[in-house]
Design a protein around this motif. Structure first.
Motif, PDB file in Angstrom:
ATOM      1  N   GLU A 207       0.879   1.603 -11.294  1.00  0.00           N
ATOM      2  CA  GLU A 207       1.737   0.463 -11.628  1.00  0.00           C
ATOM      3  C   GLU A 207       1.983   0.345 -13.132  1.00  0.00           C
ATOM      4  O   GLU A 207       2.812  -0.449 -13.565  1.00  0.00           O
ATOM      5  N   PRO A 389       5.962   7.300  -6.389  1.00  0.00           N
ATOM      6  CA  PRO A 389       5.445   6.573  -7.553  1.00  0.00           C
ATOM      7  C   PRO A 389       5.365   7.527  -8.752  1.00  0.00           C
ATOM      8  O   PRO A 389       5.197   8.737  -8.573  1.00  0.00           O
ATOM      9  N   PRO A 424       6.498  -3.482  -7.848  1.00  0.00           N
ATOM     10  CA  PRO A 424       5.666  -4.013  -6.769  1.00  0.00           C
ATOM     11  C   PRO A 424       4.225  -4.222  -7.229  1.00  0.00           C
ATOM     12  O   PRO A 424       3.816  -3.705  -8.275  1.00  0.00           O
ATOM     13  N   ARG A 427       2.084   0.362  -5.498  1.00  0.00           N
ATOM     14  CA  ARG A 427       2.984   1.420  -5.055  1.00  0.00           C
ATOM     15  C   ARG A 427       2.224   2.723  -5.216  1.00  0.00           C
ATOM     16  O   ARG A 427       2.040   3.228  -6.315  1.00  0.00           O
ATOM     17  N   VAL A 486       4.150   6.615   1.267  1.00  0.00           N
ATOM     18  CA  VAL A 486       4.088   5.711   0.120  1.00  0.00           C
ATOM     19  C   VAL A 486       3.875   4.297   0.644  1.00  0.00           C
ATOM     20  O   VAL A 486       4.615   3.828   1.507  1.00  0.00           O
ATOM     21  N   GLU A 488       3.800   0.393  -0.348  1.00  0.00           N
ATOM     22  CA  GLU A 488       4.274  -0.508  -1.392  1.00  0.00           C
ATOM     23  C   GLU A 488       4.035  -1.940  -0.947  1.00  0.00           C
ATOM     24  O   GLU A 488       4.375  -2.315   0.176  1.00  0.00           O
ATOM     25  N   ARG A 490       4.703  -5.966  -2.062  1.00  0.00           N
ATOM     26  CA  ARG A 490       5.437  -6.861  -2.970  1.00  0.00           C
ATOM     27  C   ARG A 490       5.207  -8.309  -2.551  1.00  0.00           C
ATOM     28  O   ARG A 490       4.867  -8.596  -1.405  1.00  0.00           O
TER      29      ARG A 490
END
Lengths: 559, 108
Positions: A207, A389, A424, A427, A486, A488, A490
């Protein structure tokens, strides 16, 4: 039965000669000092052959002259140089034959000048070349048989044998010394590479807004990147490529990297930084070497960037599908100091949710599928992996140009700078394997804990995410195939959204049904759990280049 | 994740500990099914189960179904809070025979 060993009697002199050869070979193998060993060997040979004096000449590679490296007897001629072609020694070397001169008075090649200088009176000479196959190393020359008389045919044969064995021992010793030197050098190179790697910044969580990767073509690299956190919350970063490869490039890289690290915290802005580094490099210039470099700062709070470019590959700004080259800049550092003294221009960029890629020519000039990648190829490569990512994206791009650690022609370094304001909470890319599930659960649980969710709700959501990942692990890529996923997470207006992306062939959502609750068939249980825990779970249209995108949401705050 | 199998009072106690997920549930399934083929009465001790997913639950369901066919006993004992939560979500808490302790499970 008792066998009595009868020693096989060798002629006394032959036995002595074999002993002598064995001894000399052993001396060479044990000794680290070739010169001292030569002197000892020569003394043995001279004594064995009843010579009044002896000299050992070796070919000097640079001058092509024969130089006396060891001598025995009344006259010290160590260091004596024989220019090409002079005297009996050269005749022996050139003919690669053992030369016997019974009376020096009869031989026109005999160089009287040496006797004149040393006062030694040479009557007869026996000279044998030191050679192994085609390699001429030098010669051993013996002077005057003690007690008068001349060397004879027997002496020729003995010296030839001794010289052959001495030559072999000498070449072994030289090779051993060269190998030891190479080993020492490669140890030093490995150590230098370790130190260089330690100078690169530590990997940060996915991130984080800036990530880099460096792949040296050899052990040490002429490239570097760095990321420095400034006091006001901005991030300073740099990517650079030192001209040339190998150790001198690596040393200049180390210097440039140290300057960046030191100056980035003190100077305001990348333009001032590049000017200062240029001045410093010019002052202690390394002739003919230069550095291409981009320095920049990112304010993560606003997504605004300042960039200064000194002769480096133009970076790529990527907003959605659009790619723009940022072409502004000056020539490389260390070439024309006056230009930087007048100030280095800066580009101001609003990332606006986009991504900036910086890279060395190791990437643009890398080969992919037998062709040079080029700027367009780099754009294609970045577009293809854009859904990963950042750290995984860098690795995926590098893996395409250097599959399975293929040897690169040039050092390759990449840096990615992202606008993380709308980033997010999580991720991450995981291999779609059962072993990944525990990692997914830890990562998601960590995020949910940070949000302060009650333990039971957090536990449920972790279970739902795990169940969704299980589906990808079990079914997405088919038996025997592998792929990635992946995850993610949020937070969107009171809801928690979890996206699970894979790169497999799209599934038919109508096939994915919740189980009939009266039926305790294990297969549908995961889907049932997801539907029970989350408010919504549906396959949505995935971004181009992906396989499936499962989106799950759950309200976590009262509406 | 560990599977501990011990004899107690004529039954077999299977102690499960750790996280039973897709990576580890095959080991649980194999241990339970082996006992089911021997038609043993089984008490699964679940106080140490920190996490269980649908694949772990499925192993329990499979063993439970076979026990029913065999007429042998299959009891989940001392089920930890996280594991009980998953059984409730799956609405299986009313299906399995649950016991507060291993001893209670053995007594039937």
């Amino acid at each position: 039965m008792h066998v009595e060993e009868k020693p096989v009697a060798l002629p006394a002199t032959l036995a002595d000669d074999l002993d002598l050869i064995a001894e000399m070979t052993g001396d060479f193998a044990r000794s680290r000092n070739i010169e001292e060993t030569l002197r000892l060997g020569l003394e043995h040979i001279a004594t064995r052959m009843d010579a009044e004096a002896a000299s050992l000449f070796l070919m000097e590679a640079d001058s092509g002259e024969l130089v006396c490296r060891a001598c025995f007897g009344p006259a010290d001629v160590a260091g004596l140089r024989l220019p090409h072609g002079q005297g009996i020694v050269w005749r022996s070397v050139l003919r690669n034959s053992t030369e016997l001169v019974r009376d020096t008075g009869d031989d026109p090649d005999f160089a009287f000048r040496v006797d004149t200088r040393t006062g030694f009176v040479t009557r007869s000479i026996l000279c044998a070349p030191l050679a192994v196959r085609d390699e001429r190393l030098g010669a051993i020359e013996l002077f005057n048989k003690t007690g008068g008389g001349s060397f004879d045919g027997d002496d020729v044969r003995v010296l030839r044998a001794l010289a052959a064995s001495a030559a072999l021992a000498l070449i072994n010793a030289r090779q051993a010394a060269a190998m030891a030197e190479r080993q020492a050098l490669s140890r030093e190179l490995a150590l230098a590479a370790d130190i260089q790697r330690a100078m690169l910044p530590q990997a940060r969580p996915a991130e984080f807004p800036i990530h880099g990767i460096n792949l040296p073509a050899r052990g040490v690299s002429g490239d570097f990147f760095d990321i420095v956190e400034l006091k006001d919350g901005r991030l300073a970063f740099a990517i650079a490529d030192v001209s040339g490869k190998g150790m001198n490039a690596a040393l200049l890289m180390a210097k440039t990297a140290s300057l960046f690290r030191c100056l980035a915290k003190r100077l305001d802005g990348p333009g001032a930084l590049l000017s200062a580094i240029d001045a410093e490099l010019a002052e202690t210039g390394s002739a003919g070497m230069f550095v291409t470099m981009i320095a920049g700062t990112l304010d993560p709070a606003t997504g605004r960037l300042r960039l200064a470019n000194a002769g480096h590959e133009p970076p790529l700004l990527c907003c959605g599908a659009r790619m723009v080259r940022i072409d502004e800049g000056l020539p490389p550092l260390g070439v024309i100091p006056e230009m930087f003294a007048a100030g280095c221009p800066e580009s101001e960029i609003d990332l606006d949710g986009g991504t900036l890629y910086l890279f060395t020519d190791g990437l643009t000039e890398a080969e992919a599928g037998g062709r040079m990648l080029g700027a367009a190829g780099v754009e294609r490569l970045l577009a293809r992996h854009r859904l990963r990512p950042a750290p995984d994206r860098l690795r995926a791009v590098v893996a395409e140009v250097a599959p399975d650690g293929a040897v690169l022609k040039d050092d390759l370094t990449m840096l990615v700078v992202e606008d993380c304001r709308r980033a997010p909470l999580l991720r991450r890319l995981y291999p779609a394997r059962p072993e990944s599930l525990a990692l997914v659960r830890r990562a998601v649980a960590g995020i949910l804990e940070g949000l302060g969710l009650p333990a039971e709700i957090a536990g449920d959501i972790v279970l739902a995410v795990d169940e969704a990942c299980q589906n990808v692990v079990r079914h997405a890529y088919g038996p025997g195939n592998s792929g990635d996923m992946v995850v993610e997470v949020r937070r969107e207006s009171g809801r928690l959204a979890v996206d699970l992306l894979d790169f497999a062939a799209p599934v038919d959502p109508s096939r994915v049904v919740s189980r009939d609750l009266d039926d305790v068939r294990p297969g549908g249980l995961g889907i049932h759990l997801i539907r029970t825990i989350m408010d919504h779970a549906e396959f949505v249209t995935p971004p181009r280049g992906a396989g499936n995108l499962l989106r799950m949401t759950k309200r976590i705050e009262p509406s | 994740m560990t599977v501990d199998i011990r004899e107690q009072g004529g039954s077999v106690v299977v102690g499960l500990e750790g996280e039973i997920d897709l990576q580890h549930s095959p080991a649980v399934r194999k241990a339970l099914m082996d006992l089911m083929f021997e038609r043993r009465d089984v008490v699964v001790e679940m106080s140490g189960v920190a996490y269980i997913d649908s694949s772990g639950v499925a192993s329990l369901v499979e063993a439970y179904q076979m026990a029913r066919r065999n007429g042998s006993r299959f009891v989940l004992a001392a089920v930890s809070a996280p594991a009980l939560r998953v059984l409730q979500l799956a609405r299986l808490d009313k299906v399995f025979a649950l016991a507060a302790t291993v001893e209670a499970g053995l007594r039937g």
